[in-house]
Design a protein around this motif. Structure first.
Motif, mmCIF file in Angstrom:
data_model
loop_
_atom_site.group_PDB
_atom_site.id
_atom_site.type_symbol
_atom_site.label_atom_id
_atom_site.label_comp_id
_atom_site.label_asym_id
_atom_site.label_seq_id
_atom_site.Cartn_x
_atom_site.Cartn_y
_atom_site.Cartn_z
ATOM 1 N N ASP A 54 -56.843 2.249 -58.291
ATOM 2 C CA ASP A 54 -57.332 0.896 -58.245
ATOM 3 C C ASP A 54 -57.422 0.111 -59.520
ATOM 4 N N VAL A 55 -57.983 -0.977 -59.478
ATOM 5 C CA VAL A 55 -57.933 -1.524 -60.838
ATOM 6 C C VAL A 55 -59.062 -1.210 -61.965
ATOM 7 N N ASP A 56 -59.868 -0.140 -61.494
ATOM 8 C CA ASP A 56 -60.674 0.502 -62.691
ATOM 9 C C ASP A 56 -60.126 1.962 -62.673
ATOM 10 N N GLY A 57 -58.954 2.217 -62.291
ATOM 11 C CA GLY A 57 -58.139 3.572 -62.716
ATOM 12 C C GLY A 57 -58.719 4.791 -61.796
ATOM 13 N N ARG A 58 -59.402 4.338 -60.765
ATOM 14 C CA ARG A 58 -59.814 5.416 -59.738
ATOM 15 C C ARG A 58 -58.966 5.702 -58.766
ATOM 16 N N PRO A 59 -58.561 7.030 -58.612
ATOM 17 C CA PRO A 59 -57.759 7.267 -57.517
ATOM 18 C C PRO A 59 -58.087 7.207 -56.012
ATOM 19 N N VAL A 60 -57.327 6.427 -55.041
ATOM 20 C CA VAL A 60 -57.799 6.036 -54.052
ATOM 21 C C VAL A 60 -56.864 6.787 -52.746
ATOM 22 N N GLU A 61 -55.803 7.290 -53.109
ATOM 23 C CA GLU A 61 -54.883 8.141 -52.430
ATOM 24 C C GLU A 61 -53.849 8.808 -53.049
ATOM 25 N N THR A 62 -53.742 10.032 -52.571
ATOM 26 C CA THR A 62 -52.541 11.056 -53.168
ATOM 27 C C THR A 62 -51.620 11.388 -51.899
ATOM 28 N N ALA A 63 -50.447 11.593 -52.433
ATOM 29 C CA ALA A 63 -49.634 12.039 -51.123
ATOM 30 C C ALA A 63 -48.351 12.838 -51.780
ATOM 31 N N ASP A 64 -48.016 13.892 -50.911
ATOM 32 C CA ASP A 64 -46.839 14.889 -51.396
ATOM 33 C C ASP A 64 -45.642 14.365 -50.368
ATOM 34 N N PHE A 65 -44.439 13.962 -51.062
ATOM 35 C CA PHE A 65 -43.295 13.863 -50.157
ATOM 36 C C PHE A 65 -42.257 15.017 -50.350
ATOM 37 N N VAL A 66 -41.742 15.228 -49.054
ATOM 38 C CA VAL A 66 -40.618 16.346 -49.044
ATOM 39 C C VAL A 66 -39.292 15.581 -48.744
ATOM 40 N N ILE A 67 -38.326 15.458 -49.601
ATOM 41 C CA ILE A 67 -36.994 14.813 -49.178
ATOM 42 C C ILE A 67 -35.784 15.679 -49.542
ATOM 43 N N PRO A 68 -35.010 15.840 -48.460
ATOM 44 C CA PRO A 68 -33.971 16.732 -48.409
ATOM 45 C C PRO A 68 -32.797 16.180 -49.335
ATOM 46 N N ASP A 69 -32.390 16.748 -50.307
ATOM 47 C CA ASP A 69 -31.570 16.388 -51.271
ATOM 48 C C ASP A 69 -30.155 16.260 -50.303
ATOM 49 N N ALA A 70 -29.763 16.929 -49.533
ATOM 50 C CA ALA A 70 -28.618 16.475 -48.915
ATOM 51 C C ALA A 70 -28.611 15.253 -48.065
ATOM 52 N N LYS A 71 -29.707 14.588 -47.801
ATOM 53 C CA LYS A 71 -29.627 13.368 -47.042
ATOM 54 C C LYS A 71 -30.187 12.163 -47.817
ATOM 55 N N TRP A 72 -30.678 12.339 -49.254
ATOM 56 C CA TRP A 72 -31.003 11.180 -49.911
ATOM 57 C C TRP A 72 -30.666 11.444 -51.406
ATOM 58 N N GLU A 73 -30.480 10.272 -51.907
ATOM 59 C CA GLU A 73 -30.558 10.242 -53.734
ATOM 60 C C GLU A 73 -31.677 9.227 -53.875
ATOM 61 N N ILE A 74 -32.184 9.851 -54.809
ATOM 62 C CA ILE A 74 -33.422 8.938 -55.289
ATOM 63 C C ILE A 74 -33.143 8.171 -56.629
ATOM 64 N N SER A 75 -33.206 6.867 -56.503
ATOM 65 C CA SER A 75 -33.188 5.866 -57.621
ATOM 66 C C SER A 75 -34.367 5.236 -58.050
ATOM 67 N N TYR A 76 -34.588 4.884 -59.277
ATOM 68 C CA TYR A 76 -35.707 4.177 -59.737
ATOM 69 C C TYR A 76 -35.261 3.203 -60.433
ATOM 70 N N GLU A 77 -35.712 1.922 -60.055
ATOM 71 C CA GLU A 77 -35.394 0.625 -60.857
ATOM 72 C C GLU A 77 -36.810 0.419 -61.772
ATOM 73 N N LEU A 78 -36.542 0.169 -63.135
ATOM 74 C CA LEU A 78 -37.590 0.281 -64.028
ATOM 75 C C LEU A 78 -37.364 -1.354 -64.654
ATOM 76 N N PRO A 79 -38.636 -2.026 -64.802
ATOM 77 C CA PRO A 79 -38.666 -3.224 -65.196
ATOM 78 C C PRO A 79 -38.564 -3.080 -66.787
ATOM 79 N N VAL A 80 -37.939 -4.000 -67.305
ATOM 80 C CA VAL A 80 -37.920 -4.163 -68.654
ATOM 81 C C VAL A 80 -38.515 -5.494 -69.462
ATOM 82 N N GLU A 81 -39.223 -5.135 -70.569
ATOM 83 C CA GLU A 81 -39.934 -6.098 -71.059
ATOM 84 C C GLU A 81 -39.014 -6.838 -72.011
#
Length: 252
Positions: free
Chosen positions: A223-250
């Motif tokens: 949250d806005v105070d830096g407090r964790p409010v939820e945590t999760a673990d995802f399991v993604i099979p590599d044969a079915k998915w490729e993961i891409s991250y789009e990062l903002p540029v200042e």
């Protein structure tokens, strides 16, 4: 091959060569392990280790009670993580919205559990504190495509209508909207990605082979105070998915 290589290594190398040269077509069943062991003049255990190596590489797949087959090629979907997309407004830890199909959905089960040590550390709560744990099986084309397990401090949502993440009208809302109902503003998320091999339980649920490559994503919302409010673990099979991250540029 060096003299110190295990006996199964040259067998795996030759099987790989034969597969790549098309001796067995995709989807075709290999000869029995006993027959191959006889062909190579090797112990059946060496054949088993060789096949396990090629299964881990994605060339073969084992089917319980049926044998070992040349793996069929699969089309990997793109999973794009981007601040420009509404990634956290629902259940889908998926890719671009135009990739979503009407049959893409999920099944979930929530239960109240004491926080184990690792989860307590991630949520900044005491070990054994009450949490709401939700397990997900994400369906892609009506088949399990991803797994996830989410943990929330029960103290945040206790005695509120938003306590169970996927109950009633809150199904598909996601953490950000649910927390907003409680006056909690989710400000950012941290994700950690690492590669692993599918456990027997994960493989069974995902319809893949034990030892297949999977990507594990650990995500925590703050949250806005830096407090964790939820945590999760995802399991993604590599044969079915490729993961891409789009990062903002200042921009300057």
């Amino acid at each position: 091959m060096s003299r110190s290589d295990p006996a199964y290594v040259p067998i795996a190398d030759d099987l790989r060569r034969r597969i790549n040269q098309g001796e067995w077509a995709p989807g075709e069943r290999l000869p029995s392990r006993a027959k191959l062991a006889e062909t190579y003049g090797a112990h059946p255990f060496a054949l088993q280790r060789a096949q396990e190596r090629l299964i881990a590489e994605g060339l073969l797949e084992g089917r319980s009670g049926s044998g070992t087959f040349v793996r069929l090629p699969t089309v990997r979907r793109r999973l794009l993580r981007s601040s420009h997309l509404a990634l956290n407004t629902g259940m889908r830890f998926f890719a671009e919205p135009d990739q979503l199909q009407p049959q893409d959905d999920f099944e979930s089960t929530s239960r109240f559990l004491p926080a184990p040590p690792e989860i307590a550390a991630r949520l900044g709560i005491e070990e054994g504190a009450d949490t709401v744990c939700t397990s997900y099986e994400f369906l892609v084309d009506r088949k399990p495509g991803q797994l996830a397990e989410s943990w929330e401090p029960a103290a945040l949502t206790r005695r509120s209508g938003a306590q169970l993440p996927e109950f009633g009208r809150r199904k598909h809302q996601g953490v950000v909207k649910r927390m907003a109902e409680l006056g909690i503003v989710v400000d950012f998320a941290v994700e950690t990605v690492r590669a692993s091999r599918a456990t027997a339980d994960q493989a069974l649920k995902l319809g893949i082979t034990t030892g297949d490559l999977v990507m594990l994503i650990e995500r925590t919302y703050f949250d806005v105070d830096g407090r964790p409010v939820e945590t999760a673990d995802f399991v993604i099979p590599d044969a079915k998915w490729e993961i891409s991250y789009e990062l903002p540029v200042e921009r300057p």
